[in-house]
Scaffold this motif. Structure first.
Motif, PDB file in Angstrom:
ATOM      1  N   MET A   1       0.856  -1.270   0.062  1.00 38.98           N
ATOM      2  CA  MET A   1       0.047   0.170  -0.051  1.00 38.98           C
ATOM      3  C   MET A   1       0.891   1.300  -0.045  1.00 38.98           C
ATOM      4  O   MET A   1       1.743   1.379   0.577  1.00 38.98           O
ATOM      5  CB  MET A   1      -0.991  -0.017   1.174  1.00 38.98           C
ATOM      6  CG  MET A   1      -1.988   0.990   1.311  1.00 38.98           C
ATOM      7  SD  MET A   1      -3.046   1.013   3.050  1.00 38.98           S
ATOM      8  CE  MET A   1      -1.838   1.828   3.768  1.00 38.98           C
ATOM      9  N   ASN A   2       0.480   2.183  -0.829  1.00 38.23           N
ATOM     10  CA  ASN A   2       1.259   3.489  -0.960  1.00 38.23           C
ATOM     11  C   ASN A   2       0.867   4.314  -0.003  1.00 38.23           C
ATOM     12  O   ASN A   2      -0.367   4.637   0.126  1.00 38.23           O
ATOM     13  CB  ASN A   2       0.913   4.149  -2.327  1.00 38.23           C
ATOM     14  CG  ASN A   2       1.837   5.229  -2.573  1.00 38.23           C
ATOM     15  OD1 ASN A   2       1.657   6.374  -1.745  1.00 38.23           O
ATOM     16  ND2 ASN A   2       2.956   5.356  -3.375  1.00 38.23           N
ATOM     17  N   ARG A   3       1.895   4.630   0.976  1.00 35.73           N
ATOM     18  CA  ARG A   3       1.454   5.308   2.321  1.00 35.73           C
ATOM     19  C   ARG A   3       0.695   6.930   2.070  1.00 35.73           C
ATOM     20  O   ARG A   3      -0.112   7.427   2.594  1.00 35.73           O
ATOM     21  CB  ARG A   3       2.626   5.622   3.404  1.00 35.73           C
ATOM     22  CG  ARG A   3       2.484   4.498   4.291  1.00 35.73           C
ATOM     23  CD  ARG A   3       3.822   4.554   5.222  1.00 35.73           C
ATOM     24  NE  ARG A   3       4.111   3.314   5.809  1.00 35.73           N
ATOM     25  CZ  ARG A   3       3.178   2.387   6.908  1.00 35.73           C
ATOM     26  NH1 ARG A   3       2.329   3.469   7.101  1.00 35.73           N
ATOM     27  NH2 ARG A   3       3.515   1.606   7.268  1.00 35.73           N
ATOM     28  N   ARG A   4       1.380   7.474   1.115  1.00 35.40           N
ATOM     29  CA  ARG A   4       0.924   8.984   0.761  1.00 35.40           C
ATOM     30  C   ARG A   4      -0.534   8.977   0.158  1.00 35.40           C
ATOM     31  O   ARG A   4      -1.080   9.748   0.336  1.00 35.40           O
ATOM     32  CB  ARG A   4       2.226   9.652  -0.014  1.00 35.40           C
ATOM     33  CG  ARG A   4       2.276  10.975  -0.175  1.00 35.40           C
ATOM     34  CD  ARG A   4       3.263  11.513  -0.850  1.00 35.40           C
ATOM     35  NE  ARG A   4       2.954  11.146  -2.344  1.00 35.40           N
ATOM     36  CZ  ARG A   4       2.369  11.980  -3.179  1.00 35.40           C
ATOM     37  NH1 ARG A   4       1.693  13.020  -2.862  1.00 35.40           N
ATOM     38  NH2 ARG A   4       2.337  11.480  -4.638  1.00 35.40           N
ATOM     39  N   ALA A   5      -0.553   7.899  -0.694  1.00 42.77           N
ATOM     40  CA  ALA A   5      -1.770   8.030  -1.397  1.00 42.77           C
ATOM     41  C   ALA A   5      -2.979   7.410  -0.584  1.00 42.77           C
ATOM     42  O   ALA A   5      -4.346   7.977  -0.701  1.00 42.77           O
ATOM     43  CB  ALA A   5      -1.798   7.126  -2.766  1.00 42.77           C
ATOM     44  N   HIS A   6      -2.789   6.476   0.168  1.00 37.75           N
ATOM     45  CA  HIS A   6      -3.785   5.562   0.835  1.00 37.75           C
ATOM     46  C   HIS A   6      -3.663   5.706   2.375  1.00 37.75           C
ATOM     47  O   HIS A   6      -4.498   5.331   3.254  1.00 37.75           O
ATOM     48  CB  HIS A   6      -3.977   4.366   0.580  1.00 37.75           C
ATOM     49  CG  HIS A   6      -4.090   4.116  -0.970  1.00 37.75           C
ATOM     50  ND1 HIS A   6      -5.193   4.537  -1.491  1.00 37.75           N
ATOM     51  CD2 HIS A   6      -3.292   3.870  -1.975  1.00 37.75           C
ATOM     52  CE1 HIS A   6      -4.955   4.127  -2.993  1.00 37.75           C
ATOM     53  NE2 HIS A   6      -3.695   3.633  -3.037  1.00 37.75           N
ATOM     54  N   GLY A   7      -2.609   6.472   2.975  1.00 36.07           N
ATOM     55  CA  GLY A   7      -2.393   6.514   4.285  1.00 36.07           C
ATOM     56  C   GLY A   7      -3.263   7.555   5.020  1.00 36.07           C
ATOM     57  O   GLY A   7      -4.182   8.014   4.636  1.00 36.07           O
ATOM     58  N   LEU A   8      -2.681   7.677   6.310  1.00 33.53           N
ATOM     59  CA  LEU A   8      -3.526   8.618   7.327  1.00 33.53           C
ATOM     60  C   LEU A   8      -3.075  10.117   6.902  1.00 33.53           C
ATOM     61  O   LEU A   8      -1.527  10.386   6.635  1.00 33.53           O
ATOM     62  CB  LEU A   8      -2.938   8.199   8.533  1.00 33.53           C
ATOM     63  CG  LEU A   8      -3.749   8.879   9.699  1.00 33.53           C
ATOM     64  CD1 LEU A   8      -5.306   8.669   9.584  1.00 33.53           C
ATOM     65  CD2 LEU A   8      -3.464   8.479  10.925  1.00 33.53           C
ATOM     66  N   SER A   9      -3.816  11.272   6.857  1.00 34.06           N
ATOM     67  CA  SER A   9      -3.401  12.435   6.657  1.00 34.06           C
ATOM     68  C   SER A   9      -4.174  13.476   7.481  1.00 34.06           C
ATOM     69  O   SER A   9      -5.131  13.114   8.079  1.00 34.06           O
ATOM     70  CB  SER A   9      -3.432  12.649   5.321  1.00 34.06           C
ATOM     71  OG  SER A   9      -4.779  13.074   4.827  1.00 34.06           O
ATOM     72  N   LEU A 108     -10.108  12.132   0.418  1.00 36.59           N
ATOM     73  CA  LEU A 108      -9.848  11.407   1.821  1.00 36.59           C
ATOM     74  C   LEU A 108      -9.591  10.067   1.665  1.00 36.59           C
ATOM     75  O   LEU A 108     -10.251   9.289   0.706  1.00 36.59           O
ATOM     76  CB  LEU A 108     -11.133  11.534   2.621  1.00 36.59           C
ATOM     77  CG  LEU A 108     -11.626  12.865   2.856  1.00 36.59           C
ATOM     78  CD1 LEU A 108     -13.153  12.988   3.442  1.00 36.59           C
ATOM     79  CD2 LEU A 108     -10.755  13.588   3.939  1.00 36.59           C
ATOM     80  N   SER A 109      -8.853   9.340   2.402  1.00 40.07           N
ATOM     81  CA  SER A 109      -8.536   8.071   2.180  1.00 40.07           C
ATOM     82  C   SER A 109      -9.259   7.284   3.309  1.00 40.07           C
ATOM     83  O   SER A 109     -10.025   7.912   4.141  1.00 40.07           O
ATOM     84  CB  SER A 109      -7.050   7.557   2.467  1.00 40.07           C
ATOM     85  OG  SER A 109      -6.651   8.017   3.735  1.00 40.07           O
ATOM     86  N   ASP A 112      -8.282   8.338   6.692  1.00 37.80           N
ATOM     87  CA  ASP A 112      -8.643   9.581   6.994  1.00 37.80           C
ATOM     88  C   ASP A 112      -9.985   9.437   7.762  1.00 37.80           C
ATOM     89  O   ASP A 112     -10.357  10.242   8.685  1.00 37.80           O
ATOM     90  CB  ASP A 112      -8.799  10.585   5.955  1.00 37.80           C
ATOM     91  CG  ASP A 112      -7.340  10.668   5.331  1.00 37.80           C
ATOM     92  OD1 ASP A 112      -6.200  10.631   6.080  1.00 37.80           O
ATOM     93  OD2 ASP A 112      -7.148  11.292   4.080  1.00 37.80           O
TER      94      ASP A 112
END
Lengths: 274, 307
Positions: A1-9, A108-109, A112
């Motif tokens: 999983m790509n963190r920047r695209a699907h992670g927490l922000s 939003l992921s 998020d």
């Protein structure tokens, strides 16, 4: 999983804001339960039961029964408000209103969305605790004897309430990730919330019961919440309470991690590769 | 400099598995800028799964997918910021008013304050709902809700708009209003991905179509191309064909699709055949009509129910 695209922000805040907007729309009704419920409880337990019980010995000192249970009532309302929010209320948003699905079509992921819900769950106790502190302070003005709330220590409850708030919100969210139907929340309520309500040193000191009950009760977040809240309202804060704070922090880490993982799996459907 | 004609969506070998089940089976397609691209197929064909991969809801199990030239796996947020999605299921926020639904949703795109409100009011005017801006969602009719959900998908001024069955369940008046709004979006130059079960809708709105079934692409082309390629210009329908009629058709080597009540033919020389049929069987209830996309669809995907 790509963190920047699907992670927490930081975008999780947008979800929190949405819930705040909804809460503000109904604030006149929304602030009644935290106002009335504890008044009823204090009246029933305090005036009714308290008259029969007299005083309770806590850490070597005698206190009036109402004085003893007020921090417990505040702690219980912290727990209920956050647990209810991330169980029933989040479930309704997820399952019936498809609110999360709509959010996830925006930048939003899934993380998020879940984190925003958890933050909101941790915010609910702030409303409850502030209202309760006001109500009990007013009672203090009219009832004689030693004060129910020792100031300024009691003011610590306001920043503190988000700690059990987030711990319990994460627990509620784990349930939301797991229950098949909304009726199934009966199970965590019956196995987790109700026993905590009764056996966390809330309405009587834990040493009244067999030793093993006291040991089991150490595993409840509410036990630690009540311990800290009681020390604050009675003006008996001490360094040892740090362990209780640590317990709540560890609980939050474990259940927060579970909540994010399990909820994401539920939101995206199972059999997710990667 | 980026090529203005570069595809908005580029899918190669796109695949989605649910356990052992292949929902989308190695498909290739492009969506070009400014076109209205139709994705058709019976229930369970893999349309919804394809759409969910396009709006980065979940990653493909295999294959390459890029939108606006960005790979979906690594740029989900940027991609989602540039598209608007109107899902099949109602997902308006019943806890908020009509205007708040838009303003709160705009915030998810990081549009806040006066600008977000201005955009929301402008979109309410676009879907003729300005008079309802403070109404609760429950007070809206089905058509109003659908229009509002479409407006919500336009909040970020997206380059790609995904409309998943935007007219299902609407009355004819609302349906035409939605069509009108979609045509308007096409005129503005937006790229649109549309799914629908109404073939007249696809024929009217879509520049190019893709027909899917069982996770695979069956056909691709413009509506007139597909009609010409698969069913020709005309169709003969015979209601309750007798054994004699069937025998007569078979003698001429004419293939026909048959249901319990009717036979449907797409012969090359339909007019002549129709007159010959009427002459030979004067009592036969048959009709000659122009071929439609629905004929193509049924010919390609069969007539069995999908349940």
């Amino acid at each position: 999983m790509n963190r920047r695209a699907h992670g927490l922000s930081w975008r999780a805040v947008r979800v929190w804001q949405r819930n705040l907007d909804v809460w503000k729309r109904g604030w006149k009704i929304n602030f009644l339960p935290p106002l009335l419920e504890p008044i009823f409880t204090i009246l029933a337990f305090g005036a009714g039961l308290g008259a029969m019980i007299g005083s309770v010995t806590y850490r070597g000192q005698d206190y009036g029964y109402v004085q003893f249970i007020i921090p417990a009532i505040i702690s219980i309302s912290m727990m209920y408000s956050s647990f209810f929010e991330t169980s029933y209320a989040s479930f309704v948003r997820m399952y019936y209103q498809k609110t999360f699905d709509a959010m996830m079509t925006t930048p939003l992921s899934a993380y998020d969305v879940i984190a925003g819900e958890l933050l909101w769950g941790a915010t609910k106790p702030v409303f409850y605790t502030s209202i309760l502190l006001c109500v009990v302070s007013v009672m203090d003005l009219f009832v004689g004897g030693p004060p129910f709330l020792h100031y300024p220590d009691s003011l610590l409850l306001l920043p503190f309430c988000v700690v059990p708030g987030i711990a319990v919100a994460c627990t509620g969210m784990v349930c939301t990730a797991l229950v098949p139907h909304i009726e199934d929340f009966n199970i965590p309520f019956f196995l987790f919330v109700t026993p905590m309500f009764l056996f966390s040193g809330t309405f009587f000191p834990l040493d009244q019961l067999p030793d093993w009950v006291g040991i089991v009760a150490q595993a409840f977040p509410l036990t630690h919440t009540v311990r800290i809240a009681r020390a604050a309202t009675l003006g008996r804060l001490e360094a040892g309470l740090f362990l209780s704070l640590l317990f709540l922090a560890v609980w939050t880490l474990v259940f927060g991690w579970l909540a994010l993982r399990l909820m994401r799996r539920r939101l995206l459907g199972t059999n997710l590769p990667g | 400099m980026r090529d203005v004609n570069a595809p908005v969506v580029r899918a190669r070998n796109l695949t989605k598995r649910y356990g052992p089940f292949l929902a989308v089976d190695h498909i290739d397609f492009d969506i070009r800028p400014g076109e209205c691209f139709g994705l058709l197929g019976p229930n369970g064909a893999g349309k919804s799964t394809t759409i969910k991969m396009l709006h980065c809801f979940f990653p493909p199990s295999e294959g390459e997918l890029s939108l606006f030239g960005l790979p979906a796996e690594t740029h989900a947020r940027e991609i989602k910021a540039r598209m608007g999605v109107c899902g099949q299921e109602p997902s308006l926020d019943p806890d908020l008013s009509v205007l708040q639904n838009l303003v709160v949703f705009a915030r998810y795109f990081n549009n806040t304050g006066r600008e977000a409100r201005r955009r929301a009011e402008q979109l309410l005017a676009f879907i003729s709902l300005s008079h309802k801006k403070n109404a609760p969602i429950v007070s809206l009719s089905g058509g109003m809700k659908r229009r509002l959900q479409i407006a919500r998908a336009l909040l970020s001024d997206p380059q790609l708009v995904i409309l998943d069955e935007p007219t299902t369940g609407l009355d004819p008046q609302s349906r035409h209003q939605v069509w009108d709004r979609i045509s308007h979006l096409k005129m503005e130059g937006k790229t649109i991905l549309l799914t629908t079960h109404y073939m007249d809708e696809a024929e009217t709105l879509c520049d190019r179509l893709l027909i899917m079934d069982h996770g695979k692409i069956l056909e691709e082309g413009t509506p007139p191309e597909l009609i010409a390629r698969h069913v020709g210009g005309w169709v003969i329908e015979i209601v309750h064909p007798t054994l004699e009629v069937r025998a007569w058709l078979s003698e001429r080597g004419l293939a026909f699709e048959e249901t319990s009540a009717r036979a449907v033919l797409h012969p090359p020389d339909a007019e002549a055949l129709f007159h010959a049929l009427r002459q030979r069987f004067p009592g036969c209830s048959c009709s000659l009509r122009r071929a439609t996309l629905e004929d193509v669809f049924l010919k390609l995907t069969g007539r069995e129910l999908r349940e």
